[in-house]
Design a protein around this motif. Sequence first.
Motif, PDB file in Angstrom:
ATOM      1  N   UNK A   1       0.831  -1.205   0.000  1.00 43.54           N
ATOM      2  CA  UNK A   1       0.000   0.000   0.000  1.00 43.54           C
ATOM      3  C   UNK A   1       0.868   1.258   0.000  1.00 43.54           C
ATOM      4  N   UNK A   2       0.403   2.274  -0.678  1.00 43.39           N
ATOM      5  CA  UNK A   2       1.111   3.557  -0.722  1.00 43.39           C
ATOM      6  C   UNK A   2       0.514   4.479   0.329  1.00 43.39           C
ATOM      7  N   UNK A   3       0.911   4.221   1.566  1.00 45.88           N
ATOM      8  CA  UNK A   3       0.412   4.994   2.701  1.00 45.88           C
ATOM      9  C   UNK A   3       1.590   5.334   3.610  1.00 45.88           C
ATOM     10  N   UNK A   4       1.349   6.192   4.570  1.00 44.38           N
ATOM     11  CA  UNK A   4       2.419   6.633   5.467  1.00 44.38           C
ATOM     12  C   UNK A   4       2.944   5.467   6.306  1.00 44.38           C
TER      13      UNK A   4
ATOM     14  N   UNK B   1       0.133   0.631  11.715  1.00 40.30           N
ATOM     15  CA  UNK B   1      -1.198   0.419  12.299  1.00 40.30           C
ATOM     16  C   UNK B   1      -1.912  -0.754  11.608  1.00 40.30           C
ATOM     17  N   UNK B   2      -1.933  -0.750  10.297  1.00 37.62           N
ATOM     18  CA  UNK B   2      -2.615  -1.815   9.548  1.00 37.62           C
ATOM     19  C   UNK B   2      -1.926  -3.162   9.762  1.00 37.62           C
ATOM     20  N   UNK B   3      -0.615  -3.159   9.796  1.00 37.49           N
ATOM     21  CA  UNK B   3       0.155  -4.368  10.050  1.00 37.49           C
ATOM     22  C   UNK B   3      -0.244  -4.968  11.393  1.00 37.49           C
ATOM     23  N   UNK B   4      -0.313  -4.126  12.409  1.00 37.29           N
ATOM     24  CA  UNK B   4      -0.683  -4.601  13.745  1.00 37.29           C
ATOM     25  C   UNK B   4      -2.144  -5.031  13.817  1.00 37.29           C
ATOM     26  N   UNK B   5      -3.024  -4.364  13.088  1.00 29.20           N
ATOM     27  CA  UNK B   5      -4.428  -4.783  13.055  1.00 29.20           C
ATOM     28  C   UNK B   5      -4.552  -6.201  12.510  1.00 29.20           C
ATOM     29  N   UNK B   6      -3.828  -6.469  11.429  1.00 26.94           N
ATOM     30  CA  UNK B   6      -3.845  -7.816  10.828  1.00 26.94           C
ATOM     31  C   UNK B   6      -3.305  -8.833  11.833  1.00 26.94           C
ATOM     32  N   UNK B   7      -2.141  -8.526  12.379  1.00 27.64           N
ATOM     33  CA  UNK B   7      -1.496  -9.441  13.316  1.00 27.64           C
ATOM     34  C   UNK B   7      -2.369  -9.688  14.537  1.00 27.64           C
ATOM     35  N   UNK B   8      -2.898  -8.630  15.109  1.00 27.98           N
ATOM     36  CA  UNK B   8      -3.722  -8.723  16.317  1.00 27.98           C
ATOM     37  C   UNK B   8      -4.977  -9.551  16.045  1.00 27.98           C
ATOM     38  N   UNK B   9      -5.683  -9.224  14.961  1.00 31.22           N
ATOM     39  CA  UNK B   9      -6.927  -9.937  14.643  1.00 31.22           C
ATOM     40  C   UNK B   9      -6.682 -11.418  14.394  1.00 31.22           C
TER      41      UNK B   9
ATOM     42  N   UNK C   1      10.511  -2.759   5.384  1.00 26.06           N
ATOM     43  CA  UNK C   1       9.692  -2.063   4.395  1.00 26.06           C
ATOM     44  C   UNK C   1       9.072  -0.807   4.994  1.00 26.06           C
ATOM     45  N   UNK C   2       8.583  -0.930   6.199  1.00 28.96           N
ATOM     46  CA  UNK C   2       7.988   0.218   6.868  1.00 28.96           C
ATOM     47  C   UNK C   2       9.051   1.282   7.132  1.00 28.96           C
ATOM     48  N   UNK C   3      10.234   0.851   7.517  1.00 27.44           N
ATOM     49  CA  UNK C   3      11.303   1.768   7.868  1.00 27.44           C
ATOM     50  C   UNK C   3      11.954   2.476   6.689  1.00 27.44           C
ATOM     51  N   UNK C   4      11.645   2.062   5.445  1.00 24.24           N
ATOM     52  CA  UNK C   4      12.262   2.672   4.273  1.00 24.24           C
ATOM     53  C   UNK C   4      12.020   4.171   4.196  1.00 24.24           C
ATOM     54  N   UNK C   5      10.851   4.613   4.609  1.00 25.94           N
ATOM     55  CA  UNK C   5      10.528   6.037   4.534  1.00 25.94           C
ATOM     56  C   UNK C   5      10.953   6.819   5.757  1.00 25.94           C
ATOM     57  N   UNK C   6      11.630   6.185   6.684  1.00 23.87           N
ATOM     58  CA  UNK C   6      12.053   6.853   7.911  1.00 23.87           C
ATOM     59  C   UNK C   6      13.553   6.722   8.079  1.00 23.87           C
TER      60      UNK C   6
ATOM     61  N   UNK D   1       1.466   0.194  18.072  1.00 22.17           N
ATOM     62  CA  UNK D   1       1.902   1.009  16.930  1.00 22.17           C
ATOM     63  C   UNK D   1       2.812   2.133  17.394  1.00 22.17           C
ATOM     64  N   UNK D   2       2.456   2.772  18.474  1.00 24.72           N
ATOM     65  CA  UNK D   2       3.264   3.867  19.010  1.00 24.72           C
ATOM     66  C   UNK D   2       4.649   3.365  19.419  1.00 24.72           C
ATOM     67  N   UNK D   3       4.708   2.220  20.062  1.00 23.90           N
ATOM     68  CA  UNK D   3       5.985   1.653  20.482  1.00 23.90           C
ATOM     69  C   UNK D   3       6.849   1.339  19.263  1.00 23.90           C
ATOM     70  N   UNK D   4       6.286   0.681  18.281  1.00 26.55           N
ATOM     71  CA  UNK D   4       7.066   0.337  17.074  1.00 26.55           C
ATOM     72  C   UNK D   4       7.535   1.586  16.371  1.00 26.55           C
ATOM     73  N   UNK D   5       6.641   2.544  16.189  1.00 28.04           N
ATOM     74  CA  UNK D   5       7.035   3.734  15.432  1.00 28.04           C
ATOM     75  C   UNK D   5       8.150   4.502  16.140  1.00 28.04           C
TER      76      UNK D   5
END
Length: 188
Positions: A76-79, A85-93, A136-141, A180-184
Motif C-alpha cells: 500500500x502507498x500509505x504513510x 497500524x494496519x500491520x498490527x491490526x492484521x497481526x492482532x486480529x 519495508x515500513x522503515x524505508x521512509x524513515x 503502533x506507538x511503540x514500534x514507530x
Amino acid sequence: MPKVINDIEKNIFNVAMELFGNLGYDNVEMKMIANKAGIAVGTLYNYYPNKMQLYLSVLENSWDDTLKKIDENSKLHISPELKIRKYLEILYKDIEDRKGLGSELAKEKNIYINKETKSMSFRDALVLKFIEQINLIGEGTSCDISEENKIKLIEIFIISIPFMIKSYPQKREDNIDFLAEVIYKFIK
C-alpha cells in the motif's frame, strides 16, 4: 457403503483449529479430532501421521494467510504510521482468531515447519518475515535499529499480543494504538 465426506481435509483442518485453539495442544487427542470431524481415527492418520504434524499444518496454514495479508499491506502507498497500524491490526486480529493456537511456539523454539530442509524453526521464519515488514515500513524513515534489536522487538510483540488479548479483551483498539506507538518510536 462407506460414508463420503466432502472436503475432508478442510473439515479436519477446521475441527483441529477449533480444538487446538479452544483446548490447547496438550489437551487435544487425534481421537477427539476424528470424532468431531465425523471420521475414523485411521482415516485421520491417513492424512496426518501424528498430532504434531496436524498441529503444524494448521498453524502453518493459518500463519500463511496472515503473512499474505501482511504482504498485501506492505504494498500500500500509505504513510509509515498507517502501515504500522494496519500491520498490527492484521497481526492482532489473526492472533485473536487463533485463540492461542500458536502458544506452543512460545514454549518450544525447536518446532520445525519448513518441510523441505527442516533448517529453520517456524518461530524463526515468522521473525524473519516480520523483520522484512519492519524494513519495508522503515524505508521512509531514518530507521537506525540493529537487526538483533528488530528480532527482539518482533519476539516481544509475538508474545505480548496474546497476553494483551487475554488481559485487556475490551481494549483492542487501545492495545493496537499502544503497539503502533511503540514500534514507530522504535524505528523512527
